[in-house]
Design an enzyme around this catalytic site. Structure first.
Site, PDB file in Angstrom:
ATOM      1  N   GLU A 230      37.641 -22.338 -35.505  1.00 21.27           N
ATOM      2  CA  GLU A 230      36.195 -22.354 -35.231  1.00 21.27           C
ATOM      3  C   GLU A 230      35.629 -23.557 -35.958  1.00 21.27           C
ATOM      4  OE1 GLU A 230      34.724 -20.481 -33.145  1.00 21.27           O
ATOM      5  OE2 GLU A 230      36.172 -18.868 -32.825  1.00 21.27           O
ATOM      6  N   CYS A 264      26.681 -23.974 -37.525  1.00 20.03           N
ATOM      7  CA  CYS A 264      27.647 -24.695 -36.679  1.00 20.03           C
ATOM      8  C   CYS A 264      27.106 -24.906 -35.277  1.00 20.03           C
ATOM      9  CB  CYS A 264      28.968 -23.935 -36.631  1.00 20.03           C
ATOM     10  SG  CYS A 264      28.792 -22.242 -36.075  1.00 20.03           S
TER      11      CYS A 264
HETATM   12  P1  NAD Z   1      35.408 -26.919 -44.868  1.00 20.75           P
HETATM   13  O1  NAD Z   1      36.371 -27.210 -43.789  1.00 20.75           O
HETATM   14  O2  NAD Z   1      35.160 -27.913 -45.931  1.00 20.75           O
HETATM   15  O3  NAD Z   1      35.812 -25.559 -45.633  1.00 20.75           O
HETATM   16  C1  NAD Z   1      36.054 -24.348 -44.973  1.00 20.75           C
HETATM   17  C2  NAD Z   1      37.109 -23.573 -45.719  1.00 20.75           C
HETATM   18  O4  NAD Z   1      38.326 -24.301 -45.710  1.00 20.75           O
HETATM   19  C3  NAD Z   1      36.783 -23.292 -47.185  1.00 20.75           C
HETATM   20  O5  NAD Z   1      37.161 -21.977 -47.491  1.00 20.75           O
HETATM   21  C4  NAD Z   1      37.670 -24.294 -47.911  1.00 20.75           C
HETATM   22  O6  NAD Z   1      38.040 -23.890 -49.209  1.00 20.75           O
HETATM   23  C5  NAD Z   1      38.868 -24.338 -47.023  1.00 20.75           C
HETATM   24  N1  NAD Z   1      39.693 -25.529 -47.164  1.00 20.75           N
HETATM   25  C6  NAD Z   1      39.324 -26.759 -47.621  1.00 20.75           C
HETATM   26  N2  NAD Z   1      40.365 -27.611 -47.577  1.00 20.75           N
HETATM   27  C7  NAD Z   1      41.415 -26.919 -47.088  1.00 20.75           C
HETATM   28  C8  NAD Z   1      42.767 -27.244 -46.790  1.00 20.75           C
HETATM   29  N3  NAD Z   1      43.248 -28.467 -46.993  1.00 20.75           N
HETATM   30  N4  NAD Z   1      43.554 -26.287 -46.259  1.00 20.75           N
HETATM   31  C9  NAD Z   1      43.072 -25.054 -46.009  1.00 20.75           C
HETATM   32  N5  NAD Z   1      41.799 -24.680 -46.276  1.00 20.75           N
HETATM   33  C10 NAD Z   1      40.987 -25.597 -46.810  1.00 20.75           C
HETATM   34  O7  NAD Z   1      34.098 -26.558 -44.060  1.00 20.75           O
HETATM   35  P2  NAD Z   1      32.674 -26.275 -44.614  1.00 20.75           P
HETATM   36  O8  NAD Z   1      32.074 -27.543 -45.099  1.00 20.75           O
HETATM   37  O9  NAD Z   1      32.718 -25.089 -45.530  1.00 20.75           O
HETATM   38  O10 NAD Z   1      31.916 -25.815 -43.270  1.00 20.75           O
HETATM   39  C11 NAD Z   1      31.132 -26.666 -42.505  1.00 20.75           C
HETATM   40  C12 NAD Z   1      31.787 -26.965 -41.178  1.00 20.75           C
HETATM   41  O11 NAD Z   1      32.190 -25.751 -40.563  1.00 20.75           O
HETATM   42  C13 NAD Z   1      30.852 -27.607 -40.183  1.00 20.75           C
HETATM   43  O12 NAD Z   1      31.553 -28.619 -39.498  1.00 20.75           O
HETATM   44  C14 NAD Z   1      30.495 -26.486 -39.226  1.00 20.75           C
HETATM   45  O13 NAD Z   1      30.125 -26.903 -37.942  1.00 20.75           O
HETATM   46  C15 NAD Z   1      31.759 -25.717 -39.211  1.00 20.75           C
HETATM   47  N6  NAD Z   1      31.481 -24.329 -38.848  1.00 20.75           N
HETATM   48  C16 NAD Z   1      31.981 -23.850 -37.687  1.00 20.75           C
HETATM   49  C17 NAD Z   1      31.699 -22.550 -37.309  1.00 20.75           C
HETATM   50  C18 NAD Z   1      32.218 -21.953 -36.041  1.00 20.75           C
HETATM   51  O14 NAD Z   1      32.169 -20.742 -35.915  1.00 20.75           O
HETATM   52  N7  NAD Z   1      32.723 -22.734 -35.098  1.00 20.75           N
HETATM   53  C19 NAD Z   1      30.911 -21.746 -38.130  1.00 20.75           C
HETATM   54  C20 NAD Z   1      30.426 -22.289 -39.310  1.00 20.75           C
HETATM   55  C21 NAD Z   1      30.731 -23.573 -39.673  1.00 20.75           C
END
Ligand code: NAD
Length: 486
Positions: A230, A264
């Protein structure tokens, strides 16, 4: 049932167990329980969902407080609506339909195999991992959890390190109603996330940025772990020529400013018929003044999650200004907004060009670029020239226009004459496409995503297979000639 794993860089000289060792122990515990106890009955799944439901209801104000403390300021009403209510409505919809979804489903059988019969059975995949982001930290952990539990799985969750109070609360809430071998919460940063994604889950749900989504896919590929991704992207709001501008502007700004744009599916930018940009910006300004007469101390207007994100969004505006965009800040009461508050004024940008950062990156803040287009096909081409978005919003009362926009663009989901509400529909699948994600969940689609769909053929009392067994002779020859045809 919860485990806290410090990222290795925050550990002192004493080496603790590596995250992957501790995670593996927890994972193996769930796997052993799954083998020992087998697939849970309908009653057991219902019981798990009801325990979760009671916990969410009981902790609703704690959730609002924790999320607001993590954000600096997050509207209590938005948390109660988007985190608590959305999670509960998903859960209640699943509860109501679970028995039907679990029932084996008969499928037609070809006359060639008659009197055999076919059915589709759905069974738990086993262990589901959930990695969730900070922007809707409860909903984006709880909604996949609901689907995974309904499908009879055991679940491990890795929430975001950016919202430590909310993640702790999630851990406490779930520890109060589940044993670790049913649901476990693991906290930590990217290193823990990476180790988590390397576990041989039967399914992994990742919600977050497209950049990290690629890393998660790479880590999961080691085990061929199936993924629901997502992700994000730039979701357009297309205002058709016939659409009343005031109505479109008010609804687009409502979607843009919910959670200060950190959604998002927030409308990222607006496409407006050429010549109407100034009127649209004016209508948007009036809408903002009505929605948020003040900003600084207004509890309805949320802050950005941290300084880095606030700086990032300010940087987009400055970059656009430098490159010639017209910047319209809407600050209805003319207040001074302390940088430390991380509240940014709603901002509209005109005369934007593709090379501006604000037109390249997902904005994730209260800034709306407004871009003119000449003909509807130009607006459609603009969308299709860019990565496929998570959502698309079309504003028009003309059915042919709406149909054309929906048919000729590909997006994860869409809402017509409003923004974001397709996500709140329990019966609609939710998911992106291409760079905005893969797979779907919510409601029945979540139940299916977290189940193995197994096709089963039951041979009937007549041995129809005998005709196809060797030694092959004239009968098979004639049968194949008939089946293949000329
Ligand atoms: P992010 O990708 O920085 O972090 C999300 C999660 O991934 C956190 O729990 C983080 O600790 C983990 N993470 C970070 N690095 C990782 C790695 N190398 N391996 C595995 N896990 C890792 O995202 P964010 O900044 O928290 O969220 C914002 C983004 O999420 C925006 O782009 C938004 O559009 C998207 N988003 C999408 C949806 C959807 O349902 N499609 C919903 C909400 C947010």
């Amino acid at each position: 049932m919860t485990l806290h794993v410090e990222p290795s860089h925050s550990r002192g000289a004493t080496p603790a167990a590596t995250p992957s060792q501790e995670l593996t122990t927890l994972f193996e515990g769930q796997r052993a329980a799954q083998r020992r106890e087998g697939p849970p009955s309908y009653e057991a799944r219902l019981d798990a969902l009801e325990r979760l439901e009671r916990s969410i209801v009981r902790h609703r104000e704690d959730i609002a407080r924790a999320v607001s403390a993590d954000f600096g300021s997050r509207s209590r009403h938005e948390t109660l609506a988007a985190e608590v209510f959305v999670s509960l409505s998903e859960l209640r919809h699943v509860k109501k339909n679970l028995r039907t979804w679990m029932a084996p489903e008969p499928r037609p059988v070809s006359y060639l195999f008659f009197p055999g019969r076919n059915e589709v059975r759905r069974q738990p995949l086993g262990l589901v991992g959930i990695i969730s982001p900070w922007n809707y930290p409860m909903q984006l952990a709880l909604a996949p959890l609901v689907g995974a539990l309904a499908a009879g799985n055991r679940v491990m969750i890795k929430p975001s390190e950016y919202v430590p109070r909310t993640s702790d609360l999630l851990r406490t809430m779930l520890a109060g109603v589940f044993t670790t071998d049913q649901v476990a919460v693991v906290t930590g940063g990217p290193e823990v996330g990476d180790a988590f994604a390397r576990l041989p889950f039967d399914h992994l749900v990742y919600t977050g940025s497209t950049r990290v989504g690629k890393l998660v896919m790479r880590a999961a590929s080691e085990n061929l772990t199936p993924l629901t991704l997502e992700l994000g992207g730039k979701s357009p709001a297309l205002v058709a020529d016939d659409a009343p501008l005031d109505r479109a502007a008010e609804r687009i700004m409502t979607g843009k400013l919910y959670n200060a744009g950190q959604t998002c599916v927030a409308p990222d930018y607006a496409l407006v018929p050429e010549g109407k940009e100034a009127a649209f910006v004016e209508a948007a300004r009036r809408a903002v003044a009505k929605l948020y007469p003040t900003l600084a101390a207004n509890p309805d207007y949320s802050a950005l999650i941290n300084d880095r994100h606030a700086e990032r969004v300010r940087g987009y505006v400055e970059d656009a200004r430098r490159r010639g965009a017209e910047v319209v800040e809407v600050n209805p009461a003319g207040e001074a907004l302390e940088p430390a508050s991380r509240k940014l004024p709603p901002t509209l940008l005109r005369n934007v060009r593709d090379e501006m950062a604000v037109m390249q990156e997902e904005i994730f803040g209260p800034v709306l670029p407004v871009r003119g287009y000449r003909r509807l096909e130009d607006a459609i081409a603009f969308v299709n020239d860019r990565p496929r978005p998570l959502a698309l919003y079309c504003f028009s009362d003309d059915r042919a226009t709406v149909r054309r926009v929906l048919d000729e663009t590909v997006s994860g989901g869409a809402t017509v004459n409003e923004t974001m509400l397709h996500v709140a529909q329990a019966d609609l699948p939710f998911g992106g496409v291409g760079p905005s994600g893969m797979g779907h969940y919510h409601g029945r689609d979540g139940f299916l995503a977290f189940s193995k769909t197994k096709g089963v053929f039951y041979q009937g009392p007549v041995d129809t297979g005998a005709l196809l067994r060797p030694p092959y002779g004239k009968t098979v020859e004639r049968l194949l000639a008939f089946l293949i045809g000329r």
